[in-house]
Write a protein that holds these residues in place. Sequence first.
Motif, PDB file in Angstrom:
ATOM      1  N   ARG A 188       0.835  -1.191   0.000  1.00  0.00           N
ATOM      2  CA  ARG A 188       0.000   0.000   0.000  1.00  0.00           C
ATOM      3  C   ARG A 188       0.874   1.247   0.000  1.00  0.00           C
ATOM      4  N   LEU A 189       0.356   2.302  -0.599  1.00  0.00           N
ATOM      5  CA  LEU A 189       1.032   3.593  -0.602  1.00  0.00           C
ATOM      6  C   LEU A 189       0.617   4.377   0.634  1.00  0.00           C
ATOM      7  N   ASN A 190       1.576   5.172   1.177  1.00  0.00           N
ATOM      8  CA  ASN A 190       1.312   5.835   2.454  1.00  0.00           C
ATOM      9  C   ASN A 190       1.824   7.275   2.462  1.00  0.00           C
ATOM     10  N   GLY A 191       1.486   8.017   1.400  1.00  0.00           N
ATOM     11  CA  GLY A 191       1.773   9.445   1.390  1.00  0.00           C
ATOM     12  C   GLY A 191       3.156   9.804   0.891  1.00  0.00           C
ATOM     13  N   GLU A 192       3.389  11.110   0.751  1.00  0.00           N
ATOM     14  CA  GLU A 192       4.656  11.635   0.249  1.00  0.00           C
ATOM     15  C   GLU A 192       5.483  12.251   1.382  1.00  0.00           C
ATOM     16  N   GLU A 193       6.793  12.321   1.162  1.00  0.00           N
ATOM     17  CA  GLU A 193       7.706  12.888   2.153  1.00  0.00           C
ATOM     18  C   GLU A 193       8.961  13.373   1.434  1.00  0.00           C
ATOM     19  N   ARG A 194       9.607  14.391   1.985  1.00  0.00           N
ATOM     20  CA  ARG A 194      10.835  14.928   1.398  1.00  0.00           C
ATOM     21  C   ARG A 194      12.043  14.277   2.061  1.00  0.00           C
ATOM     22  N   LEU A 195      12.896  13.656   1.256  1.00  0.00           N
ATOM     23  CA  LEU A 195      14.117  13.008   1.729  1.00  0.00           C
ATOM     24  C   LEU A 195      15.252  13.318   0.760  1.00  0.00           C
ATOM     25  N   ALA A 196      16.445  13.576   1.301  1.00  0.00           N
ATOM     26  CA  ALA A 196      17.626  13.860   0.480  1.00  0.00           C
ATOM     27  C   ALA A 196      17.318  14.958  -0.538  1.00  0.00           C
ATOM     28  N   ARG A 201      14.618  15.507  -2.073  1.00  0.00           N
ATOM     29  CA  ARG A 201      13.832  15.006  -3.185  1.00  0.00           C
ATOM     30  C   ARG A 201      12.462  14.569  -2.653  1.00  0.00           C
ATOM     31  N   THR A 202      11.461  14.575  -3.507  1.00  0.00           N
ATOM     32  CA  THR A 202      10.128  14.132  -3.122  1.00  0.00           C
ATOM     33  C   THR A 202      10.024  12.627  -3.262  1.00  0.00           C
ATOM     34  N   THR A 203       9.521  11.970  -2.222  1.00  0.00           N
ATOM     35  CA  THR A 203       9.390  10.511  -2.242  1.00  0.00           C
ATOM     36  C   THR A 203       7.951  10.111  -1.953  1.00  0.00           C
ATOM     37  N   ILE A 204       7.618   8.892  -2.365  1.00  0.00           N
ATOM     38  CA  ILE A 204       6.345   8.281  -2.006  1.00  0.00           C
ATOM     39  C   ILE A 204       6.648   7.024  -1.208  1.00  0.00           C
ATOM     40  N   ALA A 249      10.650  10.951  -8.912  1.00  0.00           N
ATOM     41  CA  ALA A 249      11.176  11.249 -10.250  1.00  0.00           C
ATOM     42  C   ALA A 249      11.785  10.030 -10.916  1.00  0.00           C
ATOM     43  N   THR A 250      12.444   9.160 -10.125  1.00  0.00           N
ATOM     44  CA  THR A 250      13.163   8.022 -10.706  1.00  0.00           C
ATOM     45  C   THR A 250      12.631   6.669 -10.239  1.00  0.00           C
ATOM     46  N   ALA A 251      11.913   6.619  -9.116  1.00  0.00           N
ATOM     47  CA  ALA A 251      11.446   5.390  -8.449  1.00  0.00           C
ATOM     48  C   ALA A 251      12.569   4.659  -7.731  1.00  0.00           C
ATOM     49  N   LEU A 252      13.763   5.268  -7.624  1.00  0.00           N
ATOM     50  CA  LEU A 252      14.839   4.661  -6.844  1.00  0.00           C
ATOM     51  C   LEU A 252      14.490   4.720  -5.354  1.00  0.00           C
ATOM     52  N   PRO A 253      14.787   3.663  -4.584  1.00  0.00           N
ATOM     53  CA  PRO A 253      14.519   3.697  -3.145  1.00  0.00           C
ATOM     54  C   PRO A 253      15.542   4.562  -2.423  1.00  0.00           C
ATOM     55  N   LEU A 254      15.066   5.597  -1.727  1.00  0.00           N
ATOM     56  CA  LEU A 254      15.956   6.492  -0.998  1.00  0.00           C
ATOM     57  C   LEU A 254      16.030   6.158   0.483  1.00  0.00           C
TER      58      LEU A 254
END
Length: 342
Positions: free
Chosen positions: A155-163, A165-168, A189-194
């Motif tokens: 499940r998706l659980n919102g967005e957050e700013r990390l490094a 960059r915007t993450t989901i 932007a890339t779907a890379l896990p941060l």
Amino acid sequence: MRRGHSTRGFGGVLCTALLIVSLMFALTFTSSAVAQSDGESSQGMLERFDCRTLAERESPETALAWLERSLWANHCYEFQARAVRIGADGVRALALSHDVVEGAEREVARFLDGPPVVFERRGRIGRLSWAEGDTSVPASPAGIAEHLDSLYRLRLNGEERLANRTTIRLDIEPLDDLRYGHHFWLDTATALPLKHILLNEQGRVVETFQITELRRPQLHQGEIDLDRPRAHPGDPWHPAWLPEGFIPQPVETRSSRHDDDIDHGVYSDGLATLSLFVEPVEGSDQLIPGMHRLGISHAAVRHRDLGGRIRQVVVMGELPPGVLLRVADSVEWQGGGEGNIP
């Protein structure tokens, strides 16, 4: 340079190997991620995946679609990064890089504090399982995503700013108590896990891995080779029990760091991975039977009568200890002649 697992030097090499495996897992999301291309040739040419096609795809909307996109991204994006890993064994800083050279991936992880350890992995995109005859081997992130979807709740659980960059956030919760849960923060932007948080069977955090700086992520402007289908080597032993969904992985496990009589198998459900070693019990350089804690991981050790000889069975991974012990106790030798040694 460190590569893979070893049962020699329990206090040092084994612990370091598990540490490296856990950080590379966080870097690549899953070591079992594979891909498939339409370029398969009847003349035996390598299959390839064109990374440039990812730029043409729509943004994911579901948890399953984000998982699939992340599996592709881990193969196709070239980048450099700084990261930290926080576990029971402390905090470590790392430098990471991923690129593609002549159709093959290259990943490097370098510890920036503590023992000066460097891990490097080169290779093609792997496949999901060993090949059997002419049977087609599943080989796509979509296939892995579907496989995980039957074992975990996504499940998706919102967005957050990390490094910066915007993450989901992608939550992956096991549907049983035989594996750990995961939270991933994927770069939108890339779907890379941060960021990755590993949760044990009680829901407690056992490891946090976070990229603090992602430098110049660029989509590889070319193709990546897929590994060829590989036939199972036919080991004389096998685990009679594995958690649901765990599949033997078609990876090369022979190493110059292992004795010739050490057999090694890798099993994965597409997200969680365990390693199984079998070797004769000889001399004093053996592990004490039982459960050993190695940072955030565990190693189950048994001395078993297998194939008419006393052999040491070691099962390692970031899984509940009871699961590792059950796998070790289930190992069978073809033709019988097995038992437990008190």
